[in-house]
Design an enzyme around this catalytic site. Structure first.
Site, PDB file in Angstrom:
ATOM      1  CD  GLU A  76      -2.800   1.105   0.015  1.00 11.88           C
ATOM      2  OE1 GLU A  76      -3.029  -0.143  -0.407  1.00 11.88           O
ATOM      3  OE2 GLU A  76      -3.638   2.112  -0.315  1.00 11.88           O
ATOM      4  CG  ASP A  77       1.500   3.136   3.326  1.00  7.19           C
ATOM      5  OD1 ASP A  77       0.584   3.466   2.598  1.00  7.19           O
ATOM      6  OD2 ASP A  77       1.306   2.944   4.262  1.00  7.19           O
TER       7      ASP A  77
END
Ligand code: MN
Length: 716
Positions: A76-77
């Site tokens: 996600e990051d």
């Protein structure tokens, strides 16, 4: 921040065979990936996955889960991809990380239906692997611990609410009480800080006044039990502010009345010792009535087992006591996580059974999801199901069924099996015939009476509480409606074709499918019945050479299609026909002319031809359809109607009117009166009659009464 070696040591502490190198690789990889990213607290971002992994070591989870925790935010990051994770850490871990990522994305979307839809997909995906959910819970726990660093109050509020609604109950359902308690308390601090402060202040005053009372009471219990030959460990604790608050709210009591400030756990070796310890405690201290629960013989749905009782203990203080074996204690703390550990161990046939049992609620959820229609429906049910307390009921053969509080015999039937729910017609509770809408109580024995002719009634939806029952009922009604609509659609199409001098055979109708973008004959006909497609459109599509006149007036309509005076649809008036019903408060009666209005989503709505409310369809000729009564004159059936009667305000007036109506074989179902002036009443009388003739006779008889000044039908 926890260091690499600390994490590895913790894992090795409970799992000496853990893959140390893999954990180290994941640690280094995640640290590199997150690089210089920062948390809202100002800490390096990487402190977060480490803490999440640390929380999971408390639950003694396997290496894959710990590694997943370290990697859980990399997709996600950071620039990490599924492919890369698969290559570096294997497919199992990559899939676990992917599962966590999916749920993280839900938190980032604000639109409600999107959220439920994704939550649904997520649950389906992770149903094979509960570890995804464990990582997500630990992730949420760490985020809640650091919630105060988030600057936006709205965001803090949203996250806390979501925690209270979804994650804390989920942890509870999975049996992980420690995490549930902490999540609730952290959310409580954000959502209702004043209440929490007040409680803490009162607790502090209480503590100051009574000294180390928890310790003293615990020691008294321990001494007494040991003196009676039981090898025991007694653990005392104060309840968390939120669980006290919830109990005070639910029972509307004050802090002083709350018995559960002190909780004690009596931990023994064998099940037999649990009951022995109970006996000793109950002999030495008085019990509080109604607080005894034996979750050992009747475990909770999530696998929780213990005996609960409340005593007026040492120093006359009320104390809640939970008695359990050491193994039950582990399950109570770690819930599903404990089952996860046991599953891997040999000789665990008994444990395997428990493990399967733990997943019942999850399987039910999934079954509902697969058949459910709207995401909102799902979210609503999830929240409801998780929040409700439970009732335990039994089948006549002793099968235990756990239901949310407020559940009815219909919920019970569906919980046993969908077929049983679909065919239930009645029930016996503890041997007595009871209505299906009754509320079940703990310990009820429920016998379901079935008939293969029965279909679920739409009314059931109004009183069932379980999502499983509700979605099964909706599904069944949806199916019956489709069938009814298709039948009605075929009749309408047939009549319309005949009026145009054409045949409506299946092979001709099939020609209409393509042009109308329909793939299925039944679906097309059902759309005609449901009034989202017109028979004229089907005719025009099957015979493109025909020019069907488009009309917009009611008169024009009479010249073609269904309006040729050919009666297309017969109304039997049973009122249960899912594809047709009477318009509200128009009260059509056999013997008077009626007309149908095709109403999208509802099928045919029947009006008397002179109903004032028909005027609104005047410009919409294509929706009108000819209908006729099909009620044998000797049918026992009655139809509701409404009269407006003005009568003199005299003693006995109402009695005269009522007995006249009864004399004519009719029944008054409702009556209201208003005084017009000192001399006259206006009465509105709802009554059941056989047909128009019957009503006319009653009306002229009423007119013949000297006290009656006027009688008229009342309808919209
Ligand atoms: Mn995270």
């Amino acid at each position: 921040m926890m260091r690499q070696y600390e994490l590895v040591d913790r894992v090795l502490g409970y799992d000496p065979k853990a893959d140390e190198a893999l954990i180290n690789r994941a640690y280094v990889y995640a640290m590199k990936q997150h690089g210089s990213q920062k948390r809202a607290s100002g800490d390096p971002y990487f402190s977060h996955p480490i803490e999440v992994a640390g929380i999971l070591t408390d639950l003694k989870l396997d290496t894959s889960t710990i590694v997943t925790a370290l990697l859980h935010d990399t997709i996600e990051d950071t620039g990490a991809t599924m492919d890369e994770l698969t290559r570096l850490f294997g497919a199992e871990i990559a899939q676990l990380v992917d599962g966590v990522t999916k749920l993280t994305r839900i938190e980032l979307t604000s639109e409600r239906s999107k959220q439920a839809e994704n939550f649904r997909k997520f649950l389906l995906a992770m149903s094979n692997d509960i570890r995804v959910l464990l990582v997500k819970l630990a992730d949420r726990l760490h985020n809640m611990r650091t919630l105060h660093f988030i600057p936006s109050p709205e965001k803090r509020q949203r996250i806390a609410q979501e925690t209270m609604d979804i994650y804390a109950p989920l942890a509870g359902r999975m049996g992980i009480q420690e995490i549930r308690d902490e999540l609730e308390d952290l959310a409580f601090a954000q959502l209702n800080p004043e209440a929490r402060e007040t409680l803490l202040k009162r607790l502090n005053e209480f503590r100051a006044a009574s000294g180390d009372i928890v310790k003293r009471i615990g020691e008294s219990f321990q001494k007494e039990l040991v003196a009676n030959g039981i090898d025991v460990e007694v653990v005392g604790r104060e309840k968390r502010p939120y669980s006290m608050w919830r109990k005070m709210e639910r029972r509307s009591i004050s802090l002083e009345q709350l018995s559960d400030i002190f909780g004690f756990r009596v931990i023994v070796d064998e099940i037999a010792d649990c009951y022995k310890a109970l006996g000793i405690l109950h002999t030495h201290w008085p019990t509080v009535p109604g607080r005894f629960k034996d979750y050992i013989s009747t475990p909770k749905n999530n696998g929780y087992r213990s005996i609960h009782t409340t005593l007026i203990g040492p120093e006359k203080k009320r104390a809640e006591v939970q008695i359990r074996t050491r193994k039950m204690h582990e399950v109570a703390d770690y819930g599903i996580a404990a089952h996860w550990l046991y599953k891997e161990k040999p000789g665990g046939a008994e444990n395997a059974g428990e493990f399967a049992n733990t997943f019942i609620w999850l399987r039910q959820l999934i079954e509902m999801l697969e058949h459910g229609s709207s995401p909102e429906e799902f979210l609503e049910h999830t929240k409801l199901q998780m929040f409700s307390d439970q009732v335990f009921c039994f089948s006549p053969k002793g099968l235990l069924i756990t239901l949310p509080r407020g559940a009815t015999p219909v919920d019970f039937a569906y919980a046993v099996h969908t077929d049983i729910g679909d065919t239930c017609v009645g029930c016996k509770i503890n041997g007595r015939h009871m209505p299906l809408r009754s509320t079940l109580e703990n310990g009820d024995e429920v016998e379901i009476i079935r008939s293969q002719a029965q279909r679920p009634s739409p009314a059931w939806e109004g009183f069932v509480t379980t999502g499983k029952a509700r979605s099964a009922i909706r599904r069944s009604i949806r199916m019956s409606k489709q069938i009814e609509f298709a039948r009605l659609g075929r009749q309408i199409v047939k009549a319309t074709f005949e009026a145009a001098g054409k045949e409506a055979t299946d092979s001709i109708l099939e020609r209409a499918l393509g042009p109308l973008h329909q793939s299925d004959m039944n679906e097309m006909l059902s759309r005609v019945g449901e009034a989202t497609l017109t028979a004229e459109q089907v005719l025009a599509a099957a015979y493109p050479e025909l020019t069907v006149r488009k009309t917009s007036s009611r008169k024009g309509k009479k010249l073609n299609g269904a309006g040729t005076g050919t009666t297309v649809i017969h109304v039997s008036g049973r009122g249960q026909d899912l594809a047709m019903h009477f318009a509200d408060e128009t009260f059509p009666l056999p013997g008077e002319r009626i007309v149908g209005i095709m109403t999208p989503g509802e099928g045919i709505v029947i009006y008397p031809i002179d109903a004032p409310s028909l005027a609104e369809f005047d410009g919409d000729g294509l929706r009108w359809i000819d209908v006729a009564w099909d009620v044998p004159s000797d049918a026992p059936q009655m139809f509701p109607t409404r009269l407006r009667v003005t009568a003199k305000n005299e003693v006995g007036t109402l009695g005269n009117v009522a007995s006249l109506i009864a004399d004519y074989g009719s029944n008054i179902s409702n009556l209201s009166m208003a005084q017009r002036d000192s001399d006259f009443y206006d009465m509105q009388i709802d009554l059941d009659v056989r047909d128009l003739k019957h009503l006319t006779r009653i009306m002229s008889a009423l007119n013949g009464l000297s006290v009656v000044s006027s009688v008229a039908r009342s309808r919209r």
